[in-house]
Design an enzyme around this catalytic site. Structure first.
Site, PDB file in Angstrom:
ATOM      1  N   THR A 131      56.436  40.954  33.758  1.00  0.00           N
ATOM      2  CA  THR A 131      57.743  41.610  33.718  1.00  0.00           C
ATOM      3  C   THR A 131      57.724  42.888  34.571  1.00  0.00           C
ATOM      4  O   THR A 131      58.775  43.336  35.011  1.00  0.00           O
ATOM      5  CB  THR A 131      58.118  41.979  32.270  1.00  0.00           C
ATOM      6  OG1 THR A 131      56.947  42.483  31.627  1.00  0.00           O
ATOM      7  CG2 THR A 131      58.628  40.768  31.511  1.00  0.00           C
ATOM      8  N   SER A 175      27.282  51.356  43.436  1.00  0.00           N
ATOM      9  CA  SER A 175      27.661  50.566  42.261  1.00  0.00           C
ATOM     10  C   SER A 175      26.397  50.094  41.544  1.00  0.00           C
ATOM     11  O   SER A 175      25.606  49.323  42.105  1.00  0.00           O
ATOM     12  CB  SER A 175      28.478  49.343  42.686  1.00  0.00           C
ATOM     13  OG  SER A 175      28.520  48.417  41.629  1.00  0.00           O
ATOM     14  N   SER A 207      41.768  44.441  33.780  1.00  0.00           N
ATOM     15  CA  SER A 207      41.967  45.525  34.753  1.00  0.00           C
ATOM     16  C   SER A 207      40.727  46.338  35.078  1.00  0.00           C
ATOM     17  O   SER A 207      40.781  47.570  35.146  1.00  0.00           O
ATOM     18  CB  SER A 207      43.089  46.465  34.297  1.00  0.00           C
ATOM     19  OG  SER A 207      44.279  45.755  34.228  1.00  0.00           O
ATOM     20  N   SER A 262      39.593  46.427  37.908  1.00  0.00           N
ATOM     21  CA  SER A 262      39.871  47.016  39.227  1.00  0.00           C
ATOM     22  C   SER A 262      40.743  48.271  39.091  1.00  0.00           C
ATOM     23  O   SER A 262      40.488  49.281  39.751  1.00  0.00           O
ATOM     24  CB  SER A 262      40.513  45.996  40.166  1.00  0.00           C
ATOM     25  OG  SER A 262      41.695  45.486  39.608  1.00  0.00           O
ATOM     26  N   ASP A 265      49.097  47.993  35.056  1.00  0.00           N
ATOM     27  CA  ASP A 265      47.667  48.228  34.826  1.00  0.00           C
ATOM     28  C   ASP A 265      47.305  49.691  35.073  1.00  0.00           C
ATOM     29  O   ASP A 265      46.665  50.350  34.243  1.00  0.00           O
ATOM     30  CB  ASP A 265      46.821  47.344  35.744  1.00  0.00           C
ATOM     31  CG  ASP A 265      47.161  45.880  35.604  1.00  0.00           C
ATOM     32  OD1 ASP A 265      47.874  45.530  34.646  1.00  0.00           O
ATOM     33  OD2 ASP A 265      46.725  45.084  36.452  1.00  0.00           O
ATOM     34  N   TYR A 303      49.504  34.590  41.935  1.00  0.00           N
ATOM     35  CA  TYR A 303      50.225  35.818  41.569  1.00  0.00           C
ATOM     36  C   TYR A 303      51.342  36.141  42.574  1.00  0.00           C
ATOM     37  O   TYR A 303      52.502  36.336  42.200  1.00  0.00           O
ATOM     38  CB  TYR A 303      49.260  37.006  41.450  1.00  0.00           C
ATOM     39  CG  TYR A 303      49.935  38.237  40.878  1.00  0.00           C
ATOM     40  CD1 TYR A 303      49.863  38.524  39.524  1.00  0.00           C
ATOM     41  CD2 TYR A 303      50.678  39.092  41.682  1.00  0.00           C
ATOM     42  CE1 TYR A 303      50.504  39.638  38.981  1.00  0.00           C
ATOM     43  CE2 TYR A 303      51.320  40.203  41.156  1.00  0.00           C
ATOM     44  CZ  TYR A 303      51.221  40.471  39.808  1.00  0.00           C
ATOM     45  OH  TYR A 303      51.856  41.575  39.288  1.00  0.00           O
TER      46      TYR A 303
HETATM   47  C1  GLA Z   1      48.272  41.802  36.723  1.00  0.00           C
HETATM   48  C2  GLA Z   1      49.050  42.823  37.569  1.00  0.00           C
HETATM   49  C3  GLA Z   1      50.084  43.560  36.711  1.00  0.00           C
HETATM   50  C4  GLA Z   1      50.964  42.593  35.933  1.00  0.00           C
HETATM   51  C5  GLA Z   1      50.117  41.535  35.216  1.00  0.00           C
HETATM   52  C6  GLA Z   1      50.976  40.459  34.609  1.00  0.00           C
HETATM   53  O1  GLA Z   1      47.503  42.443  35.771  1.00  0.00           O
HETATM   54  O2  GLA Z   1      48.172  43.754  38.153  1.00  0.00           O
HETATM   55  O3  GLA Z   1      50.860  44.402  37.532  1.00  0.00           O
HETATM   56  O4  GLA Z   1      51.915  42.000  36.773  1.00  0.00           O
HETATM   57  O5  GLA Z   1      49.185  40.915  36.100  1.00  0.00           O
HETATM   58  O6  GLA Z   1      51.742  40.969  33.580  1.00  0.00           O
END
Ligand code: GLA
Length: 389
Positions: A39, A71, A126, A128, A172, A222
Site C-alpha cells: 500500500t 562487513s 528489511s 537492507s 521500511d 516487485y
Molecule cells: C518492500 C518495500 C516496501 C513495501 C513492501 C510491501 O518491503 O521495500 O516499500 O512496498 O515491500 O508492503
C-alpha cells in the site's frame, strides 16, 4: 542499549583490531509490518514496527578521503574514494546513502566502518533498510547534518531505488527510523503523518517463520506489481469521467468498478487488493485500540488471501506456512509479510501455545518442503539510534 551485546562487542573489537582506534557505535533495526502490504507505493496506509533484530555499526571519521567498509557477516571489505555503485551488492546499500549525503552538497569525509547484523537477509524484514538507515543516522550524527528522521527515511528510500533498483515505497526506511518500543506505527504514506498504537503482547507473541526462500525484490515481481498499480490509476484517469486521482489510495471499489471494462483481469485484481488492504489497515488500527487481537488476526488471514490470490505476491512455501499455522491451536492470524515472493510469514500466537506452534510448524513444514523453517519470536522496538558504551 544494544539488544545484542555480543554483536556490539564483536563490531567494536573488530574495528579496534582493524583500525586501531575506538569507534562510535550505532544500531538500526529490521522491521515487521502488521498489515498494509504494497500500500505504501500506492500512497496508502501501513502498520509497521521496528523490531528487536538489529544491524550494529562501529564507525569513525579517518581524516582521509577514503571510505573503508567492512562487513563481518560477508567476511568482505570495500575501499574507495568514490560513492559510485560497485558489484558488491552489500556495499551498494551503504554507497547509496553516502551518495544521497553528497547530493545535499556535503563533502563527505573519509571514514572507517565495521558492521554486522542479526537480521536475517532475504527474509522480508528489511535487512537492507537497516543498513541504509543505520549508516545515514551515523553520518547525520558524526557530521552534524541535522537531518530529521523523516528526511533520512526519504533519502534512504531513494538510495534503495537508485542503488538496489527496487522502486520501493517509504515503509521500511520510515519504520527503521521511527520505531518505538511496544508500539506499531500507522503511517500515511502520502504525507508521512503517523500515529503510534500500543501493541499489548502480554498474552500473545509475534512470530516470524522464515520459509528459507530468499526473496530478491529487484529480480522478482516487485517493480512489475508497482507498474500494474500505476496502470490501474492511468486507466481510471483516462476512462472514468471523474476527477483524476494521484494514486490507488484515492480509489474506492465502487469507482474502480466504473472502469472495469477497460482493465485486464490482472490489473483489476491488483487494484482491488490494494483498495481492500487500505481498508484493512483502518480496521486493524481500530482493533488494536480496542485490544481486539482476534480481529487483528482475522485481518491478517484476509491479507494473506489477498496477497496470494489477488496480488499474486506469495509463493507455494509461504502459502504452506500459513496453511500450517491455520491448523495450529492458539494462532489468531498468519500471513506472508513484506514485499513477497518468499521471505517470512508473520503469525500472531497465544503464548500458551507458543512451544507447540514452534514444534508443529517445524515438523509439518519439514515434511512438506524438506527444510526447517527458522522461527523468530519478535517484538516492536526502538528505531535507529546511537549506543552509549
Ligand atoms: C518492500 C518495500 C516496501 C513495501 C513492501 C510491501 O518491503 O521495500 O516499500 O512496498 O515491500 O508492503
Amino acid at each position: 542499549m544494544p539488544i545484542n551485546p555480543v554483536l556490539a562487542d564483536s563490531v567494536c573489537h573488530h574495528y579496534q583490531h582493524r583500525f586501531g582506534s575506538r569507534p562510535t557505535l550505532f544500531c538500526a533495526p529490521g522491521r515487521i509490518n502488521l498489515l498494509g502490504e504494497h500500500t505504501d507505493h500506492n500512497q496508502g496506509f501501513v502498520l509497521p514496527a521496528a523490531i528487536d533484530k538489529e544491524a550494529l555499526f562501529a564507525i569513525d571519521l579517518n581524516h582521509s578521503d577514503h571510505f573503508h567498509l567492512v562487513s563481518i557477516d560477508m567476511n568482505d571489505e570495500y575501499s574507495s574514494t568514490s560513492t559510485a555503485a560497485t558489484n558488491k551488492n552489500w556495499a551498494n546499500y551503504l554507497l547509496g546513502v553516502m551518495a544521497q549525503v553528497q547530493k545535499l552538497g556535503v563533502k563527505l569525509p573519509g571514514f572507517n566502518l565495521v558492521f554486522a547484523s542479526d537480521i536475517p537477509m532475504g527474509a522480508g524484514i528489511s535487512s537492507s533498510a537497516a543498513l541504509e538507515c543505520g549508516l545515514l543516522y551515523a553520518l547525520n550524527t558524526l557530521l552534524n547534518l541535522n537531518l530529521s528522521r523523516k528526511t533520512m527515511a526519504k533519502m534512504a528510500q531513494t538510495a534503495e531505488q537508485e542503488y538496489a533498483g527496487v522502486q520501493c515505497g517509504i515503509m521500511d526506511q520510515f519504520a527503521v527510523l521511527h520505531g518505538q518500543q511496544g508500539q506499531v506505527i500507522r503511517l500515511d504514506c502520502r504525507n508521512l503523518d503517523y500515529t503510534l498504537h500500543p501493541l499489548n503482547m502480554a498474552s500473545h507473541s509475534l512470530v516470524l517463520c522464515h520459509s528459507g526462500v530468499e526473496h530478491a525484490l529487484a529480480a522478482t515481481g516487485y517493480n512489475t506489481r508497482r507498474s500494474e498499480c500505476q496502470l490501474g490509476v492511468d486507466t481510471f484517469n483516462k476512462y472514468s469521467n471523474k476527477p483524476p486521482i494521484a494514486a490507488l489510495r484515492d480509489l474506492t471499489l465502487a469507482h474502480l468498478a466504473l472502469v472495469k471494462p477497460y482493465l485486464s483481469t490482472v490489473v483489476l485484481r491488483r487494484c482491488t487488493y490494494v483498495i481492500e488492504e487500505n481498508l484493512r489497515v483502518a480496521a486493524a488500527c481500530e482493533a488494536l485500540d480496542q485490544g481486539n487481537l482476534a480481529k487483528l488476526g482475522q485481518l491478517m488471514f484476509a491479507t494473506h488471501k489477498g496477497m496470494s490470490e489477488q496480488f499474486e505476491a506469495s509463493c507455494e512455501e509461504l502459502d504452506a506456512l500459513v496453511n500450517i499455522a491455520k491448523t495450529c491451536t492458539g494462532v489468531l492470524g498468519a500471513r506472508i509479510m513484506g514485499g513477497g515472493f518468499g521471505g517470512c510469514s508473520l503469525n500472531l500466537v497465544n503464548n500458551l501455545h507458543l512451544e507447540a506452534f514452534r514444534h508443529e510448524v517445524t515438523e509439518h513444514y519439514y515434511n512438506k518442503r524438506d527444510i526447517e523453517p527458522k522461527i523468530i519470536v519478535t517484538q516492536p522496538n526502538h528505531g535507529a539510534r546511537q549506543i552509549q558504551r
